[in-house]
Design a protein around this motif. Structure first.
Motif, PDB file in Angstrom:
ATOM      1  N   UNK B  24       0.898  -1.204   0.092  1.00 27.59           N
ATOM      2  CA  UNK B  24       0.164   0.016  -0.195  1.00 27.59           C
ATOM      3  C   UNK B  24       0.902   1.250  -0.379  1.00 27.59           C
ATOM      4  N   UNK B  25       0.207   2.400  -0.460  1.00 24.64           N
ATOM      5  CA  UNK B  25       1.363   3.525  -0.492  1.00 24.64           C
ATOM      6  C   UNK B  25       1.532   3.593   1.006  1.00 24.64           C
ATOM      7  N   UNK B  26       0.888   3.495   1.753  1.00 21.34           N
ATOM      8  CA  UNK B  26       1.140   3.841   3.477  1.00 21.34           C
ATOM      9  C   UNK B  26       2.516   2.880   3.734  1.00 21.34           C
ATOM     10  N   UNK B  57       3.230   2.627 -10.335  1.00 27.19           N
ATOM     11  CA  UNK B  57       1.966   2.828 -10.643  1.00 27.19           C
ATOM     12  C   UNK B  57       1.202   2.271  -9.568  1.00 27.19           C
ATOM     13  N   UNK B  58      -0.146   2.591  -9.585  1.00 28.49           N
ATOM     14  CA  UNK B  58      -0.912   1.925  -8.989  1.00 28.49           C
ATOM     15  C   UNK B  58      -1.818   0.642  -9.575  1.00 28.49           C
ATOM     16  N   UNK B  59      -2.170  -0.067  -8.781  1.00 21.72           N
ATOM     17  CA  UNK B  59      -2.637  -1.313  -9.269  1.00 21.72           C
ATOM     18  C   UNK B  59      -3.678  -1.773  -8.470  1.00 21.72           C
ATOM     19  N   UNK B  60      -4.625  -2.575  -8.853  1.00 19.58           N
ATOM     20  CA  UNK B  60      -5.992  -2.887  -8.183  1.00 19.58           C
ATOM     21  C   UNK B  60      -6.495  -4.263  -8.196  1.00 19.58           C
ATOM     22  N   UNK B  64      -9.014  -3.612  -3.650  1.00 20.34           N
ATOM     23  CA  UNK B  64      -7.904  -3.043  -2.668  1.00 20.34           C
ATOM     24  C   UNK B  64      -7.011  -2.393  -3.786  1.00 20.34           C
ATOM     25  N   UNK B  65      -6.045  -1.328  -3.408  1.00 22.23           N
ATOM     26  CA  UNK B  65      -5.235  -0.814  -4.279  1.00 22.23           C
ATOM     27  C   UNK B  65      -3.849  -0.867  -3.738  1.00 22.23           C
TER      28      UNK B  65
END
Lengths: 409, 82
Positions: B24-26, B57-60, B64-65
């Motif tokens: 996660x970004x966090x 990049x963001x994935x999904x 949840x991302x």
């Protein structure tokens, strides 16, 4: 264009109601993707298999949401739906569009997608159904150049949505349209760049009629309410009775707190007992009117079932003034996210985390004092928390009262 | 720390987790800021720039991302490599 035989889904065109199959067939006349979607749907019904898979890495550069990847396992048989991604457009507050705006959206979508839309999806966004991966950046560029933005998806703040509010409704207790716009602008980063453990939805209703069903569909429900009395116009009450309304059956007996009485002449309300549910006001619009200070109740935690069962929102702030620039509300939202972020495991909604950690931990985390109005269900289970200091103070008070014989209330 | 150097550290952090954990970004903010004794906001800024230019990049998946290193297919699709 291939013509599909569709006996099963044709059944869904029968009857007096509008049919999504009819609309898909209309789109299919001019669009190969929509045509294949019709054939694909018939096959799904025939074989009772979905064939869809979703997720992955589709999206536009820099954004983590707004596009949901959808693929069919039957890409060879139905090439038009091999990629059939969903694009979410951030809807205007209260879902107000001009015809020109809708035409603009559809013209772009006809050019790059299936032409099929869902206005609106359950998240509130305007949903565009079915496009290919290589068209995504162009679609985004076309929409954003005309002032539109993508909505949200994934572990992010989902596109905030609200009821029509003061745009069309006399009952609203705050400007839902303005608040929705303000929160959308304030939290752009949280909308477009997924940073949470899971989704977080904010929905705003101007009154307890809750036209966007925020109490059941939003992690944070902001529902308009008022502090004053309900003003009664007895002449209009008489008119309702004269025109055939059974006031005792339709109003008095349906009041959830039984705070209304009607003797055949006058209607009386015990305002101290009223829970501001809006039932009487919405039924006797001309006779009853909310008065006094306006604001909103903040509730937290509703969701549909995934990890644990479905939840309705709990009251955490019984009354808050809702006025620009909404600083108090924005600060509260940030505190809520911080607590959630610190305590949630992946894919846990805030309501689930509160269920597991307890409302006490949550209230302490966001700096809200526990009060009796923070209830899960109106009039059923008010709860209070006592710290060890509270208990010590209570015992000291009790001992003093016993000793002196003077009781303090 | 220079932005480019910080971005290389973030990239290395993501590379180490590849195939083991969906970040996660966090996770990245906490992991990198702790490792390098930096403010999370600084790491966040560097991370966002990397996402803006397609380095990450963001994935999904499953609702949840996560943040990932882009595949060649993704970079080709976005016109970043030929």
């Amino acid at each position: 264009m291939k013509k599909y035989d569709t006996p099963l889904i044709d059944e869904l065109e029968k009857g007096p109601w509008p049919s999504f199959v009819t609309e898909m067939k209309k789109a299919a006349k001019n669009n190969e993707m929509a045509n294949d979607a019709v054939g694909h749907l018939e096959k799904c019904y025939r074989t009772k298999v979905g064939y869809w898979k979703h997720g992955g890495i589709v999206g536009v550069l820099g954004y983590g949401g707004g596009v949901i990847g959808r693929y069919s396992e039957l890409g060879d048989e139905f090439p038009g739906v091999a990629h059939f991604h969903t694009v979410r457009l951030n809807q205007p507050s209260g879902f107000f569009y001009t015809s020109a705006a809708l035409k603009e959206i559809c013209d772009i979508w006809d050019k790059y997608g299936s032409g099929l839309t869902n206005v609106h999806g359950s998240t509130g966004d305007l949903v565009l159904l079915g496009t290919k991966t290589d068209a995504l950046e162009t679609i985004f560029a076309e929409y954003s150049s005309r002032g539109w933005d993508l909505g949200s998806s994934g572990s992010a703040l989902r596109t905030p949505s609200c009821c029509v509010g003061p745009g069309r409704c006399e009952w609203t207790n705050y400007d839902t349209l303005d608040l929705n716009y303000a929160l959308t602008q304030e939290f752009q980063d949280e909308i477009h760049r997924p940073m949470f453990s899971y989704k977080f939805k904010i929905k705003m209703s101007g009154c307890a009629c809750d036209c966007v069903a925020s109490i059941a569909r939003a992690d944070m429900s902001i529902i308009g309410t008022w502090k004053g009395h309900i003003e009664v116009n007895q002449d209009e009450v008489k008119n309702y009775a004269k025109n055939g309304m059974d006031i005792n059956a339709e109003i008095v007996n349906m009041c959830p707190t039984q705070c209304i009485s009607y003797d055949g002449k006058d209607l009386k309300i015990n305002n101290a007992e009223c829970s501001r549910c809006m039932h009487c006001i919405s039924k006797m619009t001309k006779a009853l009117k909310a008065t006094g200070e306006r604001g909103a109740t903040i509730c937290i935690g509703s969701k549909a079932p995934i990890v644990v069962g479905s939840l309705l929102s709990w009251v955490i702030v019984p009354f808050i003034k809702v006025e620009p620039p909404y600083t108090e509300l924005k600060d509260l939202i940030r505190k809520i996210w911080e607590w959630w972020d610190d305590n949630a495991k992946p894919r846990e909604r805030i309501g689930e985390v509160i269920e597991m950690k307890g409302m006490r931990s949550f209230l302490e985390g966001i700096g809200q004092a526990p009060i009796p109005q923070q209830i899960k269900e109106p009039r059923k289970d008010p709860f209070m928390f006592y710290t060890e200091e509270d208990m010590a103070a209570f015992k000291a008070k009790e001992a003093e009262e016993k000793k002196t014989g003077k009781y303090k209330f | 720390m220079e932005m480019a150097e910080l971005q290389d550290k973030i990239f290395a952090f993501c590379e180490a987790a590849k195939g083991k954990k969906k970040l996660k970004e966090k996770d990245i903010l906490i992991g990198v800021s702790t490792e390098l004794s930096l403010e999370k906001d600084e790491v966040k800024k560097a991370l966002r720039e990397m996402i803006n230019v397609g380095r990450l990049m963001y994935s999904y998946g499953g609702g949840a991302s996560s943040v990932e290193i882009p595949s060649e297919e993704y970079l080709r699709e976005k016109g970043m490599i030929k």
